[in-house]
Design a protein around this motif. Structure first.
Motif, PDB file in Angstrom:
ATOM      1  N   LYS A 110      32.503   1.306  -1.404  1.00 33.54           N
ATOM      2  CA  LYS A 110      32.349   2.513  -2.047  1.00 33.54           C
ATOM      3  C   LYS A 110      31.013   3.022  -1.737  1.00 33.54           C
ATOM      4  O   LYS A 110      30.797   4.362  -1.248  1.00 33.54           O
ATOM      5  CB  LYS A 110      32.693   2.496  -3.453  1.00 33.54           C
ATOM      6  CG  LYS A 110      34.239   2.236  -3.891  1.00 33.54           C
ATOM      7  CD  LYS A 110      34.242   2.420  -5.323  1.00 33.54           C
ATOM      8  CE  LYS A 110      35.957   2.214  -5.831  1.00 33.54           C
ATOM      9  NZ  LYS A 110      36.091   2.363  -7.397  1.00 33.54           N
ATOM     10  N   HIS A 111      30.251   2.200  -1.778  1.00 38.04           N
ATOM     11  CA  HIS A 111      28.740   2.826  -1.461  1.00 38.04           C
ATOM     12  C   HIS A 111      27.987   1.551  -0.704  1.00 38.04           C
ATOM     13  O   HIS A 111      28.176   0.601  -0.839  1.00 38.04           O
ATOM     14  CB  HIS A 111      28.093   2.895  -2.968  1.00 38.04           C
ATOM     15  CG  HIS A 111      28.645   3.727  -3.788  1.00 38.04           C
ATOM     16  ND1 HIS A 111      28.636   5.136  -3.513  1.00 38.04           N
ATOM     17  CD2 HIS A 111      29.307   3.758  -4.973  1.00 38.04           C
ATOM     18  CE1 HIS A 111      29.356   5.814  -4.485  1.00 38.04           C
ATOM     19  NE2 HIS A 111      29.753   4.664  -5.273  1.00 38.04           N
ATOM     20  N   THR A 186      28.208  10.322   2.801  1.00 38.24           N
ATOM     21  CA  THR A 186      27.110   9.916   1.944  1.00 38.24           C
ATOM     22  C   THR A 186      25.880  10.299   2.093  1.00 38.24           C
ATOM     23  O   THR A 186      25.488  10.407   3.307  1.00 38.24           O
ATOM     24  CB  THR A 186      27.142   8.326   2.283  1.00 38.24           C
ATOM     25  OG1 THR A 186      28.588   7.505   1.861  1.00 38.24           O
ATOM     26  CG2 THR A 186      26.163   7.305   1.392  1.00 38.24           C
ATOM     27  N   SER A 215      21.028   5.673  -1.710  1.00 37.19           N
ATOM     28  CA  SER A 215      21.138   4.799  -2.592  1.00 37.19           C
ATOM     29  C   SER A 215      20.433   3.369  -2.601  1.00 37.19           C
ATOM     30  O   SER A 215      20.078   2.776  -3.578  1.00 37.19           O
ATOM     31  CB  SER A 215      22.638   4.486  -2.649  1.00 37.19           C
ATOM     32  OG  SER A 215      23.033   3.550  -1.254  1.00 37.19           O
TER      33      SER A 215
END
Length: 258
Positions: A110-111, A186, A215
């Motif tokens: 997801k990330h 993202t 992130s």
């Protein structure tokens, strides 16, 4: 003006796409590798015969643009022009320290996240194989333009090329199912480095461009700072390029090719 004419003529003799702008940009890229501002140039300006590229780079030496030695490495039909002493020194220190900063961007995630240790050990082994290959060309005399083909059936080339290009952090993704990644839409920090090649008279040459997911950006910020300081130090030690500019911006892209 004589140098510019010579560079354009050399490109026309050996390569496709021989417009003057193409010839000057390519010559500046290779000069950046030769003087150490870049460790490697990934030749993605069109399919070329490796021997023709070698003859072209040899002519750049004959013209007096570069000193060498340089190594032209073909990996999976991709050509890289490498400053061997710089690459060998960098890879040896990297492998010895064991500090590989690799970001997992597999499509199943997801990330983005930092790679697990077992994955890093595999990548470290692959880098050791690459170092062994490059070391055999380290003693070449100035002016030597060597050439080789290196098979790499199990390598993630995005990762290996990232290290060869000396990005501070590189991407890895699981290719077992597909070659997609989780980076579309993202938020990314995009780092672009531009400079002017005063020897050729070329403005706004992009010598580096890479992204880091937001992130993990804070985690990697000390590494990015060290990379920036090292780049500035190298830049100060050469005389062919001026006006170093480092641009950091946040981008979100619908697709990210790796």
């Amino acid at each position: 003006m004589s140098l510019i004419v010579d560079l354009h003529s050399a490109a026309k003799r050996h390569l496709k796409g021989c417009k003057r702008s193409f010839a000057l940009r390519l010559a500046a890229e290779i000069l950046a590798v030769d003087c150490g501002l870049k460790q490697c140039f990934l030749y993605d300006l069109g399919a070329e015969d490796v021997l023709k590229i070698q003859r072209y780079v040899i002519e750049l030496h004959q013209i007096g643009l570069i000193v060498g030695p340089l190594h032209i490495l073909s990996i999976a039909e991709t050509v890289l022009i490498i400053n061997v002493p710089r690459a060998v020194s960098y890879l040896a220190k990297l492998i010895d320290s064991g500090e590989l900063h690799v970001i997992d961007v597999s499509a199943t995630l997801k990330h983005p996240r930092m790679c697990a240790q077992d994955r890093l050990l595999t990548i470290q082994s692959q880098l050791s194989d690459l170092l062994t290959h490059l070391t055999s060309y380290r003693s070449d005399l100035p002016g030597s333009i060597s050439i080789a083909d290196l098979p790499c059936p199990e390598w993630n080339l995005c990762t290996i090329f990232g290290f060869l290009l000396r990005y501070p952090a590189v991407y890895w993704f699981d290719t077992a199912k597909n070659f997609e990644n989780c980076l579309p839409f993202t938020p990314l920090k995009r780092v672009t480095v531009e400079t002017t090649c005063c020897k050729i008279g070329l403005d706004k040459l992009q010598v580096y461009s890479f992204t880091v997911p937001e992130s993990v950006y804070q985690t990697l910020q000390p590494l990015l700072q060290a990379w920036t300081e090292s780049l500035q130090h190298t830049f100060n030690g050469q005389c062919y390029f001026t006006g170093l500019e480092i641009i950091i911006e946040t981008v979100t892209l619908p697709a990210v090719a790796l």
